[in-house]
Structures are given as C-alpha cells and as structure tokens.
Write an enzyme that holds these catalytic residues in place. Structure first.
Site, PDB file in Angstrom:
ATOM      1  CE  LYS A  22     -91.336  42.358 -13.937  1.00 18.21           C
ATOM      2  NZ  LYS A  22     -91.435  42.475 -15.379  1.00 18.21           N
ATOM      3  CG  ASN A  23     -94.404  39.890 -15.272  1.00 16.68           C
ATOM      4  OD1 ASN A  23     -93.864  40.999 -15.359  1.00 16.68           O
ATOM      5  ND2 ASN A  23     -93.714  38.772 -15.149  1.00 16.68           N
ATOM      6  NE  ARG A  96     -90.933  41.094 -24.211  1.00 18.98           N
ATOM      7  CZ  ARG A  96     -90.706  40.783 -25.481  1.00 18.98           C
ATOM      8  NH1 ARG A  96     -89.647  41.285 -26.073  1.00 18.98           N
ATOM      9  NH2 ARG A  96     -91.523  40.028 -26.176  1.00 18.98           N
ATOM     10  CB  CYS A 120     -84.645  40.825 -18.554  1.00 20.22           C
ATOM     11  SG  CYS A 120     -85.204  41.697 -17.092  1.00 20.22           S
ATOM     12  NE  ARG A 125     -88.105  38.678 -23.260  1.00 21.06           N
ATOM     13  CZ  ARG A 125     -88.260  39.343 -22.121  1.00 21.06           C
ATOM     14  NH1 ARG A 125     -87.209  39.777 -21.489  1.00 21.06           N
ATOM     15  NH2 ARG A 125     -89.450  39.591 -21.631  1.00 21.06           N
ATOM     16  CG  ASP A 310     -90.293  35.084 -14.683  1.00 17.86           C
ATOM     17  OD1 ASP A 310     -91.358  34.758 -15.217  1.00 17.86           O
ATOM     18  OD2 ASP A 310     -89.422  35.759 -15.246  1.00 17.86           O
ATOM     19  CB  VAL A 332     -89.778  29.638 -20.648  1.00 15.30           C
ATOM     20  CG1 VAL A 332     -90.557  30.866 -21.098  1.00 15.30           C
ATOM     21  CG2 VAL A 332     -90.710  28.620 -19.989  1.00 15.30           C
ATOM     22  NE  ARG A 418     -87.897  46.630 -16.007  1.00 15.58           N
ATOM     23  CZ  ARG A 418     -87.873  45.636 -16.883  1.00 15.58           C
ATOM     24  NH1 ARG A 418     -86.728  45.176 -17.330  1.00 15.58           N
ATOM     25  NH2 ARG A 418     -88.995  45.084 -17.300  1.00 15.58           N
TER      26      ARG A 418
HETATM   27  C1  EPZ Z   1     -93.700  37.611 -19.866  1.00 14.80           C
HETATM   28  O1  EPZ Z   1     -92.741  37.922 -20.849  1.00 14.80           O
HETATM   29  C2  EPZ Z   1     -93.115  38.149 -18.565  1.00 14.80           C
HETATM   30  N1  EPZ Z   1     -92.900  39.588 -18.684  1.00 14.80           N
HETATM   31  C3  EPZ Z   1     -91.798  37.435 -18.260  1.00 14.80           C
HETATM   32  O2  EPZ Z   1     -91.313  37.911 -17.001  1.00 14.80           O
HETATM   33  C4  EPZ Z   1     -92.069  35.939 -18.143  1.00 14.80           C
HETATM   34  O3  EPZ Z   1     -90.863  35.263 -17.899  1.00 14.80           O
HETATM   35  C5  EPZ Z   1     -92.694  35.448 -19.446  1.00 14.80           C
HETATM   36  O4  EPZ Z   1     -93.897  36.194 -19.733  1.00 14.80           O
HETATM   37  C6  EPZ Z   1     -93.041  33.971 -19.379  1.00 14.80           C
HETATM   38  O5  EPZ Z   1     -93.933  33.731 -18.331  1.00 14.80           O
HETATM   39  C7  EPZ Z   1     -93.956  40.430 -18.601  1.00 14.80           C
HETATM   40  O6  EPZ Z   1     -95.106  40.005 -18.463  1.00 14.80           O
HETATM   41  C8  EPZ Z   1     -93.657  41.891 -18.705  1.00 14.80           C
HETATM   42  P1  EPZ Z   1     -93.395  35.171 -23.636  1.00 14.80           P
HETATM   43  P2  EPZ Z   1     -93.122  37.735 -22.412  1.00 14.80           P
HETATM   44  O7  EPZ Z   1     -93.941  35.918 -24.807  1.00 14.80           O
HETATM   45  O8  EPZ Z   1     -94.567  37.965 -22.622  1.00 14.80           O
HETATM   46  C9  EPZ Z   1     -90.856  33.557 -27.281  1.00 14.80           C
HETATM   47  C10 EPZ Z   1     -89.827  38.999 -15.543  1.00 14.80           C
HETATM   48  O9  EPZ Z   1     -88.676  38.857 -15.098  1.00 14.80           O
HETATM   49  N2  EPZ Z   1     -91.561  34.555 -28.114  1.00 14.80           N
HETATM   50  O10 EPZ Z   1     -94.282  34.194 -22.912  1.00 14.80           O
HETATM   51  O11 EPZ Z   1     -92.162  38.524 -23.207  1.00 14.80           O
HETATM   52  C11 EPZ Z   1     -89.893  34.231 -26.322  1.00 14.80           C
HETATM   53  O12 EPZ Z   1     -88.686  34.530 -26.979  1.00 14.80           O
HETATM   54  C12 EPZ Z   1     -90.110  38.690 -17.000  1.00 14.80           C
HETATM   55  O13 EPZ Z   1     -90.808  39.420 -14.881  1.00 14.80           O
HETATM   56  C13 EPZ Z   1     -91.349  34.533 -29.491  1.00 14.80           C
HETATM   57  O14 EPZ Z   1     -90.600  33.710 -30.002  1.00 14.80           O
HETATM   58  O15 EPZ Z   1     -92.792  36.174 -22.572  1.00 14.80           O
HETATM   59  C14 EPZ Z   1     -89.731  33.193 -25.241  1.00 14.80           C
HETATM   60  O16 EPZ Z   1     -88.787  32.232 -25.655  1.00 14.80           O
HETATM   61  C15 EPZ Z   1     -88.943  37.971 -17.673  1.00 14.80           C
HETATM   62  N3  EPZ Z   1     -91.984  35.462 -30.260  1.00 14.80           N
HETATM   63  C16 EPZ Z   1     -91.119  32.542 -25.185  1.00 14.80           C
HETATM   64  O17 EPZ Z   1     -91.788  32.898 -26.409  1.00 14.80           O
HETATM   65  C17 EPZ Z   1     -92.842  36.399 -29.726  1.00 14.80           C
HETATM   66  O18 EPZ Z   1     -93.399  37.208 -30.474  1.00 14.80           O
HETATM   67  C18 EPZ Z   1     -91.954  33.027 -24.016  1.00 14.80           C
HETATM   68  O19 EPZ Z   1     -92.054  34.433 -24.115  1.00 14.80           O
HETATM   69  C19 EPZ Z   1     -93.047  36.392 -28.329  1.00 14.80           C
HETATM   70  C20 EPZ Z   1     -92.410  35.453 -27.545  1.00 14.80           C
END
Ligand code: EPZ
Length: 437
Positions: A22-23, A96, A120, A125, A310, A332, A418
């Site tokens: 999915k991701n 997102r 989610c 986020r 996840d 995370v 989803r």
């Molecule tokens: C991706 O989300 C995945 N979603 C998430 O899967 C997954 O848990 C996550 O990566 C971590 O592996 C998709 O790919 C659609 P991040 P993403 O940016 O890219 C902070 C699922 O259930 N952050 O790595 O949004 C954020 O708040 C979902 O499939 C900022 O602070 O995750 C978090 O604490 C859930 N500012 C950390 O970084 C930003 O601009 C990691 O988020 C961006 C992120």
C-alpha cells in the site's frame, strides 16, 4: 458493509495472498506523472488508497486504466492539465498522498494545489519537512483556507537537505522533485525503507540518476526528461506481518503467499523471540503458533531496518497472550497506542506511559505523549463492541475479536479496507466465523 459481527475462539488457518505494498503503489502512480511516456505498474492491490490516487491523477488529465483482477494499472500522463480546485477539494481528508503530487505537478504545470490532508489519526502528522523541502528547491508555498498552493516561477533548483528525522514521506517528496530539478540534490538522514528503494528503482527505470549511500545519504542528478516505467510492486510487508500476528493471537497457522523474507528480517527475529514458528519458501512464509506459551519481549519501533511502527499494533494483540510483561516503546509516532483502550475493555492488561521505556530516549521523551506500553499476559480476551480508530489499530481490533471468547461487534471497518485488500474474503479463507453488517 460497515461492521462485522465476529465470533471469536476459532484459530485462523489456511492460505492468503498479499499483493503490492500500500505504501509504495500510490507513490509509484504519482511518479508516472513525471514521465513523458506511459507507465505500467503491476501487482497493485484493490485498496481504497489506490482509488484515491487514481481519482486525483485523472483530475489532472492522466489516463488511468486499471484491471483489478490482474493488478495491472496503466498510466498515460501525456495530457496532464491543471485540475479545478473545487474538484481536488473533493479528495480533501482522504489520505496523505496528495502532498506528494507537488513536485511532479510543479515540474509539469508550474503549479500544484494540495487540499487539506487526511490519513490515520496516530499523531499530529505535520508536513513541515515537505514544505521546507519544496521551498529549498525554490518553490513558493502559499497557505490558502482550503489547502496549499505551490508555484515555482523560476523552476526548481537542486539543493542540499538535512532531514531532522528520516521521514518516509519527506524522502519521497524530495525524490519526486529532485529527479527533474536543475542540477544536483543531496538528502542527508534519508528514510531507507524497502518501499523507498522500490520508488528509486521506478524512477531509475524512467531515466533518473539516483545514488543511495549506506550513511543514509541520497544523491540525485536532475535530468531534463523522464520516460515511462514498467514495474512490479514489492509485496506488502505490513499486511504480511499483520496476518502473522493474527496467527499468533488466534493459535493459528497461516501461509502468506507473496511475503518476502528480505523485507521482514527484523519482524521475523521478533516473531521468533515471541515464540512463533515460521517456514520460508520462495512463494511466501508460513506463520504458526508454537502450541505452547508465547514469550513476553522488550520491543522498540524505529525506522528501517528497525522494527516498523506499523507492525507494532497487531503484535501487541499477540503479546496480550504471552506469559509475562512485555514492553513496547513506540519512537516513530507520538500517539499510536490509542487502540489499546479497546483491548483493555476486552480483558487485556495494558498500561501506557509518557516515559521512554525499554530503550533509548526518543523525540517524545519528557513530553506529554503516552508512547510506551507495558503488556502483562497471558490474559483471556472477552468479546466487546468496538469502534475501529485507524487502519492498523482497526486490524488489531479484528484480531482481538477473533481471539476473544464470544461475539464482538466491530464497527467502522471501512477504514480497514483502505489498506487490507479483500480482508473479509481473507478472513473467510482462514476459517474465521463472522457476519457482515
Ligand atoms: C508513511 O507515513 C506510511 N504511510 C506510514 O504508514 C508509516 O507508518 C510511516 O511512513 C513510517 O514508516 C504511507 O506511506 C502512506 P513519516 P509518513 O513522514 O510518510 C514526522 C500505514 O498505516 N514528520 O515517516 O507520513 C511524523 O509526524 C501508515 O500504512 C514530521 O514531523 O511517515 C512522524 O512522527 C501509518 N514532519 C515521523 O516524522 C513531516 O513533515 C515519521 O513520519 C513529516 C513527518
């Protein structure tokens, strides 16, 4: 169908197939926008996220042909056009993914409008890293009341970015912008997840020049033109691990066709430490309950190659059935234990804490986030009425209902659609007893 009446107590056993991650698949579809030729993505699952991205791409004039059964999506970006803001707004709050359209649309059209995002509720986020990266490429970012307008009057210039945290989305944002920017781009502290590496493979097939160093530094040399790609998506390691945890929690035995060891090494080590058994062959992995007590463990989630955030929620359900005290430190996301409330109502003994338990201090230590959990087991689970909070927490609630004695009513299960393809069909194939409401 928005709720299931689940009759617990039956071990899940049999075979299911996981298709593309999915991701990853949504990002590969966005990457097609950057090309001057058509692209073909294979092994695409039938999940809501893919529908959302298809809708957004069509809004921008991309021809999208999809054969759900074969999992083939063909994309023709040759007539990309600016979509009407009102139409884009209809997708606001759905995922997102829209934020990742910025770079490709600015390259193709000179501007991008992104509606307020969804995804989610597992933390704030934010998208600050994304917007900072776009500004560093020379884009102008304007916040409007219904979303964000990004323009680049002077084009996008290669830049040097240091990520405060190895964010998956921010790394994807940079990749999708840098490949067509003028000159060199360097990203330090980049995310290295398998889904990122597959996106890099897709971009390289299109004509991009990208290197990845072992010290989390990604370097991109911008090119003037990108072609199309043909690519088979990597399997969904989150879904595979979710079913593996379901096998543990329900005393079951599940063959996950398509599961790939290389993407799941850390999960498999943890699965073994909890006492689970697994057999790996070329076509998939068989996950089994060992037939004796599961062991409690200390677990810390982290970015790749650490234990993926996840994977944590479904495994916590299995840990309620393990003998002793387990500790899970979620590093995370700041708010990813909300799903445990329902498990406690079903009889689990779980306490969440603000402290960083079981591992090193993380970003959320000494702040007001309950990001560590202690699980005491084994505790028998009783059926309950449950409202699904988010995608992965929702799947965990389903596992708990399947492991519990009695009949549970699990509401809001469209959220699970989803990210888990045909999950009620898979539950049926595994012998679960339930009715759809
Ligand atoms: C991706 O989300 C995945 N979603 C998430 O899967 C997954 O848990 C996550 O990566 C971590 O592996 C998709 O790919 C659609 P991040 P993403 O940016 O890219 C902070 C699922 O259930 N952050 O790595 O949004 C954020 O708040 C979902 O499939 C900022 O602070 O995750 C978090 O604490 C859930 N500012 C950390 O970084 C930003 O601009 C990691 O988020 C961006 C992120």
């Amino acid at each position: 169908m928005n709720f299931l009446r689940v009759h617990g107590g039956t071990p899940l056993s049999g075979e299911i197939t996981v298709r593309g991650a999915k991701n990853f698949v949504s990002k590969a579809m966005v990457a097609a926008l950057l090309g001057e030729d058509t692209s073909e993505l294979r092994n695409v699952p039938d999940i809501k996220d893919v529908n959302v991205v298809s809708g957004l791409l069509k809004l921008h004039g991309v021809l999208v042909e999809r054969d759900v059964a074969s999992g083939i999506v063909r994309l023709d970006p040759r007539n990309v056009e600016i979509a009407h803001k009102a139409d884009i707004d209809t997708h606001a709050g759905s995922s997102r993914i829209p934020i990742l359209l910025c770079g490709p649309l600015v390259h193709r059209l000179g501007e991008a409008f992104i509606p307020d995002l969804g995804g989610c509720r597992i933390g704030d986020r934010p998208i600050d890293y994304h917007l900072d990266i776009l500004r560093q490429f020379g884009a102008k970012v304007e916040k409007l009341e219904s979303g964000i307008l990004i323009t680049a009057p002077h084009g996008l210039q290669g830049t040097k970015v240091d990520l405060p945290y190895p964010s998956v989305g921010a790394t994807e944002q940079l990749l999708l912008t840098a490949v067509r920017a003028n000159g060199f781009t360097e990203l330090r502290n980049a995310a290295m997840e398998p889904e990122i590496m597959d996106l890099i493979a897709v971009l390289q097939r299109m004509g991009a020049i990208i290197s990845v160093d072992t010290d989390r530094v990604i370097r991109v040399e911008g090119v003037d033109r990108l072609g199309g790609f043909t690519h088979t998506a990597l399997p969904d390691r989150i879904e595979a691990a979710s079913w593996a945890s379901a096998a543990l929690a329900t005393h079951g035995d599940i063959f996950v066709r398509g599961a790939r060891q290389a993407d799941m090494v850390t999960f498999l080590n943890t699965f073994r430490k909890v006492g689970g058994a697994f057999d790996i062959d070329d076509d998939g992995i068989r996950f089994r309950h060992p037939g004796k007590d599961l062991h409690s463990i200390v677990l810390e989630t982290d970015v790749h190659p650490g234990f993926m955030t996840d994977w944590q929620q479904p495994l916590v359900v299995a840990l309620t059935q393990a003998a002793g005290l387990s500790i899970v430190h979620e590093t995370v996301y700041e708010n990813r234990f909300g799903f445990t409330d329902a498990l406690v109502r079903m009889g689990a003994t779980i306490q969440v804490y603000r402290e960083c338990l079981g591992g090193l201090q993380c970003r959320f230590g000494q702040r007001n986030f309950f990001h560590s959990a202690v699980i005491s087991g084994p505790t028998p689970l009783r059926a309950a009425d449950i409202e699904v909070p988010d995608l992965r927490g929702g799947f965990s609630h389903l596992i708990a209902a399947l492991a519990a004695e009695g009949t549970s009513k699990v509401r809001g299960i469209d959220l699970i659609n989803r990210g888990y393809e045909d999950f009620s069909g898979k539950l049926e194939a595994l012998g679960a007893k339930f009715e759809q409401g």
